[in-house]
Write a protein that holds these residues in place. Structure first.
Motif, short mmCIF file in Angstrom:
data_model
loop_
_atom_site.label_atom_id
_atom_site.label_comp_id
_atom_site.label_asym_id
_atom_site.label_seq_id
_atom_site.Cartn_x
_atom_site.Cartn_y
_atom_site.Cartn_z
N LYS A 124 0.83 -1.21 0.00
CA LYS A 124 0.00 0.00 0.00
C LYS A 124 0.86 1.26 0.00
O LYS A 124 0.57 2.23 -0.68
CB LYS A 124 -0.92 -0.01 1.23
CG LYS A 124 -1.96 -1.12 1.22
CD LYS A 124 -2.82 -1.04 2.47
CE LYS A 124 -3.87 -2.15 2.48
NZ LYS A 124 -4.72 -2.09 3.70
N TYR A 125 1.93 1.20 0.76
CA TYR A 125 2.84 2.34 0.86
C TYR A 125 3.49 2.63 -0.50
O TYR A 125 3.56 3.78 -0.94
CB TYR A 125 3.88 2.05 1.93
CG TYR A 125 5.02 3.05 2.00
CD1 TYR A 125 4.82 4.32 2.51
CD2 TYR A 125 6.29 2.70 1.56
CE1 TYR A 125 5.87 5.23 2.59
CE2 TYR A 125 7.34 3.60 1.63
CZ TYR A 125 7.12 4.86 2.15
OH TYR A 125 8.16 5.75 2.22
N ILE A 126 3.97 1.58 -1.17
CA ILE A 126 4.64 1.77 -2.46
C ILE A 126 3.66 2.28 -3.51
O ILE A 126 3.99 3.17 -4.31
CB ILE A 126 5.30 0.45 -2.90
CG1 ILE A 126 6.48 0.12 -1.96
CG2 ILE A 126 5.78 0.53 -4.34
CD1 ILE A 126 7.13 -1.20 -2.25
N LYS A 127 2.46 1.73 -3.52
CA LYS A 127 1.45 2.22 -4.46
C LYS A 127 1.17 3.71 -4.25
O LYS A 127 0.91 4.44 -5.19
CB LYS A 127 0.16 1.42 -4.30
CG LYS A 127 0.20 0.03 -4.91
CD LYS A 127 -1.15 -0.64 -4.75
CE LYS A 127 -1.15 -2.02 -5.41
NZ LYS A 127 -2.47 -2.69 -5.26
N ARG A 128 1.24 4.11 -3.02
CA ARG A 128 0.92 5.49 -2.69
C ARG A 128 2.03 6.46 -3.09
O ARG A 128 1.76 7.57 -3.55
CB ARG A 128 0.67 5.58 -1.18
CG ARG A 128 0.40 6.99 -0.66
CD ARG A 128 0.36 6.98 0.85
NE ARG A 128 0.27 8.32 1.40
CZ ARG A 128 0.55 8.62 2.65
NH1 ARG A 128 0.95 7.66 3.48
NH2 ARG A 128 0.45 9.86 3.09
N VAL A 129 3.29 6.06 -2.92
CA VAL A 129 4.39 7.02 -3.07
C VAL A 129 5.09 6.95 -4.42
O VAL A 129 5.77 7.91 -4.79
CB VAL A 129 5.43 6.84 -1.94
CG1 VAL A 129 4.80 7.06 -0.59
CG2 VAL A 129 6.07 5.45 -2.00
N VAL A 130 4.99 5.83 -5.14
CA VAL A 130 5.68 5.76 -6.44
C VAL A 130 5.00 6.71 -7.41
O VAL A 130 3.80 6.60 -7.67
CB VAL A 130 5.67 4.32 -6.98
CG1 VAL A 130 6.18 4.30 -8.42
CG2 VAL A 130 6.54 3.42 -6.11
N PRO A 131 5.74 7.67 -7.97
CA PRO A 131 5.14 8.69 -8.84
C PRO A 131 4.96 8.18 -10.26
O PRO A 131 5.23 7.02 -10.57
CB PRO A 131 6.17 9.82 -8.78
CG PRO A 131 7.46 9.08 -8.62
CD PRO A 131 7.16 7.87 -7.77
#
Length: 434
Positions: free
Chosen positions: A241-248
């Motif tokens: 969830k964190y990676i989906k949120r922060v990867v631009p």
């Protein structure tokens, strides 16, 4: 008559200059206050005196300096985290209104109401850091900056839960402009930003960081955008969830920063977590995995990127390395390979019927010493006609304990000269044997 006429013209010109001087002084002073410069009265007036071909008297200079000192004194009590934004802006923890008071301060400078030509002229008077601050004020002010089509060499972005940072570089020259913006949700009190830094206290550093980066990319012409995303101390169920949120969406290089093998931590990325990262990053970008990786990690194509760097490459086997085809740049800081193993791979590269890895860096096993004889034992020429890169330069970096193999076309530049020389040496050896 001529003298009277000239005096009349000079008098009228002085009146016009005086009116324009007052207008430009108010406009420029307001803009500099927005940019975070408080002592501006003397600076602005001197600029305008040059424009009107006048030199201020000593008394005028004294009065202006006294006015600046009073303005600076009153501004000390109302400052942002480090005093960067100016006297009327105070830090706020409200995400949607973080620059509300800054926008009120802009009312003294009607830059949003100016004609495009006048606003563009004002923008040209700003230095690099002032333009970044003006871009942060609002979407409308960023749109005005966008018309200038200013080029930025590089934007480096670091994302973490508690502190996010953006380094904006206008040029790579030694005296080039660089500006830093940091978003904290709980900033240390000992931090004191410099003139080219801005610290902001916000509720959601990640969201603030992403919003500003998006606006910078829309406003300026950015050549390269690089991201570093911290994955330290992330639980497996929250990592995706964190990676989906922060990867631009827009980036040319992305790095994932976690616990390294040197830190002696059991916090590592397993196959499922690392595979998710590799499938999330776009193939056209470079990737760097600065984390400890599980020794049983397996993936069908972990190098399907413009460049791939793994700080921990102990999971890599020789059989898998030999199976890699048509890759650009691959590097490992730490592996289980010896010089003899790398020599085996070089022989495999020489005898291959197709191009393998363009540039390869392999860190030696830490408990082994570098052995040049083992590394270069029985090397030969790669002469396969179907291959493009048949010339290789092998070097050793003693500080990194890494063997680097850089390949090139044999008929291009310096490689052509060296390759021809090596061919002559081989021919001489054959004749000496006869």
């Amino acid at each position: 008559i001529v003298v009277k006429t000239r005096n009349l013209i000079e008098t009228r010109l002085d009146g016009i200059r005086s009116q324009w001087k007052d207008f430009l002084k108010n406009m420029y002073s307001g803009l500099l206050r927005v940019a975070g410069i408080t002592n501006t009265t003397l600076q602005v007036t001197r600029h305008l005196d040059i424009w009107t071909h006048r030199q201020p008297s000593d008394q005028q200079i004294f009065e202006r300096e006294r006015e600046d000192a009073q303005t600076h004194k009153h501004s000390q009590g109302d400052r942002t985290l480090g005093g960067t934004f100016g006297p009327s802006f105070t830090p706020t923890r409200a995400y949607s209104n973080r620059f509300s008071r800054l926008l009120i301060e802009m009312s003294s400078l009607p830059i949003l109401k100016l004609p495009d030509s006048a606003a563009d002229l004002v923008v040209k008077l700003l230095n690099f850091s002032e333009k970044i601050k003006l871009c942060m004020c609002s979407k409308r002010s960023a749109k005005i900056l966008g018309r200038e089509k200013r080029k930025i060499k590089e934007i480096n972005v670091r994302m973490s839960e508690t502190c996010c940072t953006i380094w904006i570089t206008e040029t790579r020259l030694i005296d080039g402009s660089r500006y830093t913006v940091r978003f904290y949700n709980n900033p240390p009190k000992i931090l004191k930003p410099r003139d080219n830094e801005l610290y902001c206290e916000v509720l959601n550093p990640i969201q603030e960081n992403m919003n500003l980066v998006r606006r910078l990319l829309e406003t300026f012409e950015v050549k390269e955008c690089r991201y570093t995303i911290s994955v330290r101390d992330k639980k497996s169920e929250n990592l995706k969830k964190y990676i989906k949120r922060v990867v631009p969406e827009d980036y040319s290089f992305i790095s994932f920063d976690g616990m390294s093998v040197w830190e002696g931590s059991n916090d590592f990325l397993d196959t499922d977590e690392l595979s998710f990262i590799l499938e999330t990053v776009k193939p056209g970008a470079g990737i760097s995995i600065e984390c400890t990786i599980a020794l049983d990690f397996k993936h069908d194509n972990p190098f399907n990127f413009k460049s791939a760097h793994y700080s921990d490459g102990r999971w890599m086997t020789m059989d898998f390395l030999k199976s890699v085809r048509n890759s650009e740049t691959i590097s490992f800081d730490h592996t289980n390979f010896s010089c003899k193993d790398i020599n085996e791979y070089i022989h495999h590269w020489v005898n291959s019927e197709e191009d393998l890895i363009r540039d390869l860096g392999i860190g030696l096993r830490r408990d082994l010493e570098f052995n040049e004889q083992e590394l270069l034992n029985n090397l030969a020429f790669a002469t396969e006609e179907n291959r493009k890169f048949t010339f290789a330069q092998v070097s050793y970096n003693s500080s990194l304990r890494s063997v680097n193999i850089e390949t090139d076309e044999p008929d291009v530049g310096l490689a052509a000269v060296i390759f021809k020389h090596l061919e002559d040496i081989e021919e001489i050896q054959k004749l000496s044997e006869v």
